[in-house]
Design an enzyme around this catalytic site. Structure first.
Site, PDB file in Angstrom:
ATOM      1  N   ILE A   1       0.857  -1.193   0.000  1.00  0.00           N
ATOM      2  CA  ILE A   1       0.000   0.000   0.000  1.00  0.00           C
ATOM      3  C   ILE A   1       0.895   1.246   0.000  1.00  0.00           C
ATOM      4  CG2 ILE A   1      -1.971   1.155   1.078  1.00  0.00           C
ATOM      5  CD1 ILE A   1      -2.542  -1.472   2.593  1.00  0.00           C
ATOM      6  N   PRO A   2       1.606   1.485  -1.119  1.00  0.00           N
ATOM      7  CA  PRO A   2       2.431   2.697  -1.182  1.00  0.00           C
ATOM      8  C   PRO A   2       1.546   3.935  -1.078  1.00  0.00           C
ATOM      9  CG  PRO A   2       2.711   1.335  -3.164  1.00  0.00           C
ATOM     10  CD  PRO A   2       1.641   0.715  -2.338  1.00  0.00           C
ATOM     11  N   HIS A   3       1.996   4.915  -0.318  1.00  0.00           N
ATOM     12  CA  HIS A   3       1.210   6.132  -0.139  1.00  0.00           C
ATOM     13  C   HIS A   3       2.140   7.295   0.156  1.00  0.00           C
ATOM     14  CE1 HIS A   3       1.691   4.149   3.757  1.00  0.00           C
ATOM     15  NE2 HIS A   3       1.726   5.365   4.286  1.00  0.00           N
ATOM     16  N   ALA A   4       1.663   8.492  -0.186  1.00  0.00           N
ATOM     17  CA  ALA A   4       2.463   9.696   0.045  1.00  0.00           C
ATOM     18  C   ALA A   4       1.572  10.921   0.016  1.00  0.00           C
ATOM     19  CB  ALA A   4       3.553   9.820  -1.023  1.00  0.00           C
TER      20      ALA A   4
END
Length: 158
Positions: A65-68
């Site tokens: 779950i890549p997030h930024a």
């Protein structure tokens, strides 16, 4: 704000070539910038990679779950990728990843950001949902399975 409202069908990508974590994040950054004029692909990529340096977003069971945060993001943006072949994502359980849910949020987002992340984590923690996503044969089936899972989660949460 719901996951369904920030994940249109064209952002559920089926059979994406993997290769490496870096390549997948570059691919998504380019893809999302092409579809969102306010975003720059290099900045999106830099922020996603920067977040990965803090600790892998590979949460286990073949899921990441890549997030930024992004200052040019006006509202949360989601994307979902099912890879052709699993890749090493430095996941907590060491398993390779083939289901990737990407989340970009405005710089000032806080509660909304955490709420969306929690929803994604809860949905992707369900083994039946993961199996349905892996069994989809087309992009449409993948999107439909994901939206069904989101709606089911939303109705259970209320």
């Amino acid at each position: 704000m719901t996951l369904e409202s920030i994940l249109p069908p064209e952002r559920a990508l089926f059979g994406v070539a993997g290769g490496s974590k870096k390549r997948v994040l570059e691919f998504f950054s380019t893809f999302i910038a092409q579809n969102t004029p306010s975003l720059d692909s290099q900045e999106v990529f830099g922020r996603l990679i920067g977040r990965e340096r803090l600790g892998s977003t590979g949460v286990g069971n073949g899921v990441a779950i890549p997030h930024a945060r992004n200052p040019h993001c006006k509202e949360p943006i989601a994307g979902f990728l099912r890879l052709q072949e699993p890749i090493d994502f430095d996941a907590t359980d060491g398993d390779p990843v083939d289901l990737i849910f990407v989340l970009l949020v405005p710089e000032e987002a806080d509660d909304a950001h955490l709420s969306l992340l929690a929803q994604v984590a809860a949905i992707m923690n369900d083994s039946g949902i993961r199996a349905n996503l892996r069994q989809a044969q087309t992009q449409r089936q993948l999107y439909d399975a994901l939206i069904e899972a989101i709606r089911q989660h939303d109705s259970n949460a209320n």
